[in-house]
Design a protein around this motif. Structure first.
Motif, short mmCIF file in Angstrom:
data_model
loop_
_atom_site.label_atom_id
_atom_site.label_comp_id
_atom_site.label_asym_id
_atom_site.label_seq_id
_atom_site.Cartn_x
_atom_site.Cartn_y
_atom_site.Cartn_z
N ILE A 99 -10.50 26.13 -47.77
CA ILE A 99 -11.76 25.39 -47.86
C ILE A 99 -11.49 23.90 -47.73
O ILE A 99 -12.19 23.19 -47.00
CB ILE A 99 -12.45 25.63 -49.22
N VAL A 100 -10.47 23.45 -48.44
CA VAL A 100 -10.22 22.01 -48.48
C VAL A 100 -9.90 21.46 -47.09
O VAL A 100 -10.45 20.45 -46.68
CB VAL A 100 -9.09 21.69 -49.48
N THR A 101 -9.05 22.18 -46.36
CA THR A 101 -8.72 21.69 -45.01
C THR A 101 -9.95 21.79 -44.09
O THR A 101 -10.19 20.90 -43.29
CB THR A 101 -7.58 22.48 -44.36
N TRP A 102 -10.72 22.86 -44.25
CA TRP A 102 -11.90 23.04 -43.41
C TRP A 102 -12.90 21.90 -43.65
O TRP A 102 -13.53 21.39 -42.73
CB TRP A 102 -12.52 24.40 -43.72
N LEU A 103 -13.02 21.48 -44.93
CA LEU A 103 -13.96 20.42 -45.27
C LEU A 103 -13.63 19.12 -44.56
O LEU A 103 -14.51 18.31 -44.29
CB LEU A 103 -13.95 20.16 -46.78
N MET A 104 -12.34 18.92 -44.27
CA MET A 104 -11.94 17.65 -43.67
C MET A 104 -12.44 17.52 -42.23
O MET A 104 -12.40 16.43 -41.66
CB MET A 104 -10.43 17.50 -43.72
#
Lengths: 252, 321
Positions: free
Chosen positions: B165-170
């Motif tokens: 999720i965190v990488t996708w959010l970027m």
């Protein structure tokens, strides 16, 4: 004819307009007068069909405004709000062109261009057509906003304090333009603060006080010191000759 | 009839798209016979990636133009004003419904999140408010959505999903498939149509809400069109690419001087230029040598956009003061 019949409107539990009735004629300049908070702007918005009254009605040629489709109403009644805001730096021509929005789809590009050209000419703005609006003076801007109403072809022009931010010369120039519109057979309704302007240039005045209509008629007949005292609580006297009256305040 | 500005932008896209397909870690030479062997790279990696950049960029550019017109605020941007963060919040919430349902639910939740954020902003915009108030309201929605997203992540049921999720959010367009292109197209394209329909009413809004209504504009209808249009464009974009900010701010601002300043004249050019900007930015990210992978697209645009925003603020301050 633009009429109000028993117009009553409340906002936040307070009666803003109280059973107001009158008939306005095309070809005349009508001034709506009254102290701050008397309900002048609300009345104008109701006459433009922007506010629906609780009881009573505003009607155009006998037809209640609420029953007229918004785009049809927009083509017949032009309305200039008080602030005269123009958010984007359009050219004067593009600004006047906004007046063609209500008729969108029913007129050709050539018709639109012709109507815009006529509106600009009527407001003496032809030379300014390509100037950005934000570079105009207050008076030129007022005329540009009026050109937008004219481009619609509206038979009624309703303007909320169009003269408020203008200096004397621009006030007179814009007033002359309103007179020209009335002479063409349009109905002109203006909210004004300057009683002398109304006295000298309006054909009819409506005086509001606390939401009630306290006077309605030709200014020379109804804008008497007694009415002014009742509406504004100020003792005054008119000086000068008809058409160039000046108002002076009497002490005590 | 197509305006000259649109024509130039289409021309730029016609030149840029094929070039972007050749650029990358492995440069392709269209004249070399080995190009046939590289077809899988082209068809399965670079083509969907370019298509995504175009669709997502078009949605963000047009949304920015529409929001600026609707809020009468040249600083409005789907990322800055909380629409994209709202979509991200919605998307993160979809992770709560299990791994199997998630690919199908994520775009829907992103759309709902973006639409809700835009509706909230429009609710405040419904009253005649100042540019400053809208800007603050947008920032408030953005930070609220950001905080709730962090909360949702920290409470995530599945720790393995977390880093994803965190990488996708970027925000990025790496390793996307044709299915992602399908999702983006199915949401962004209808959104663009809605914004185009709303465009004439945005012109009337130049004169303020009362004057717009006197010109026959129905404010409730306009609000629905804007909420759904921006919601679909931004929600769809976030669903496939994460948060990519500043496109909607930069693009309309650069293009406005080439139009007659009517908000409606900006919608289509902003879509085209948004597509172009995202495509170019993505190529740049792909080409920049960076240890441990490539620069994230969302980060790159923020690095580009933040100074731009500052310059815009300073310019506005000069004009006002």
């Amino acid at each position: 004819m633009l009429t109000a019949h028993d117009l009553t409107l409340a906002r936040g539990g307070r009666t803003v307009l109280d059973r107001i009735s009158f008939d306005l004629n095309a070809g005349e300049i009508t001034a709506i007068l009254g102290p701050n908070g008397a309900g002048k702007s609300t009345l104008l918005a109701a006459l433009a069909g922007l506010i629906v009254p609780e009881t009573g009605r505003a009607a155009l040629a006998g037809e209640p405004l609420g029953a007229i489709a918004p785009t049809t109403r927009a083509r017949r009644i032009g309305y200039l709000p008080q602030a005269g805001e123009v958010a984007w730096n359009l050219s004067v021509r593009a600004l006047a062109g906004l007046g063609r929005l209500p008729g969108r789809g029913s007129s050709s590009a050539a018709e639109d261009a012709a109507a815009i050209g006529q509106a600009l000419a009527a407001m003496d703005l032809t030379a300014f057509a390509d100037r950005p609006v934000h570079s105009l003076s207050g008076g030129e801007r007022g005329r540009a906003l009026l050109a937008r109403v004219l481009a619609t072809g509206a038979e009624w022009v309703l303007a909320d304090e169009p003269l408020a931010a203008l200096d004397l010369a621009h006030q007179l120039s814009l007033t002359a333009h309103f007179r020209a519109l009335a002479r063409q057979g349009r109905g002109v309704v203006l909210v004004l603060h300057d009683l002398a302007l109304a006295m000298n240039h309006a054909d009819r005045v409506l005086v509001l006080g606390k939401g009630c209509l306290i006077a309605n008629g030709p200014p020379a007949e109804v804008l008497t010191p007694a009415v002014i005292a009742r509406g504004w609580g100020v003792n005054t006297e008119w000086l000068g000759n008809p058409g160039e009256r000046a108002l002076v305040v009497r002490g005590g | 009839m197509m305006s000259r500005l649109n024509l130039w932008l289409v021309l730029a896209l016609i030149i840029t798209v094929p070039l972007s397909l050749l650029a990358g870690r492995v440069w392709l030479d269209p004249l070399h016979p080995a190009i046939l062997g590289a077809l899988p790279i082209l068809l399965e990696l670079r083509l969907p990636r370019a298509a995504l950049a175009l669709i997502v960029g078009a949605g963000l550019g047009a949304s920015g133009a529409a929001m600026q017109g609707y809020l009468r605020n040249p600083l409005a941007d789907p990322g800055l004003f909380g629409i994209a963060p709202g979509a991200a919040l919605g998307a993160v919430c979809s992770f709560w419904f299990g791994y199997s349902a998630q690919p199908f639910l994520l775009p829907i939740f992103a759309l709902i999140g973006a639409g809700s954020a835009m509706a909230l902003l429009a609710l405040i915009a419904g009253r005649e408010a100042s540019v400053a108030l809208f800007t603050l309201a947008g920032m408030m929605i953005a930070s609220l959505a950001g905080a709730l997203t962090s909360l949702a992540i920290s409470l995530a049921p599945n720790p393995f999903a977390l880093s994803e999720i965190v990488t996708w959010l970027m925000g990025a367009l790496t390793d996307r498939a044709w299915s992602d292109v399908g999702i983006a197209a199915a949401t962004v394209l209808p959104g663009l149509v809605l914004l185009r329909i709303a465009a004439p009413a945005l012109d009337a809004l130049t004169l303020g809400e009362a004057a717009a209504r006197s010109l026959g504009v129905n404010p409730a209808r306009l609000q629905v069109l804007i909420v759904l249009g921006v919601g679909a464009c931004v929600g769809g974009g976030v669903a496939v690419a994460g948060i990519i900010g500043f496109v909607g701010l930069i693009v309309p601002h650069l293009l406005r001087r080439f139009t007659d300043h009517r908000p409606s004249a900006l919608i289509v050019p902003s879509a085209l230029a948004g597509a172009l900007l995202l495509l170019l930015a993505d190529c740049l990210c792909r080409l920049l040598p960076l240890a441990g992978g490539e620069l994230r697209l969302g980060i790159a645009l923020s690095l580009l956009g933040a100074p731009f925003f500052l310059a815009l603020l300073l310019k506005m301050r000069r004009e006002i003061g």
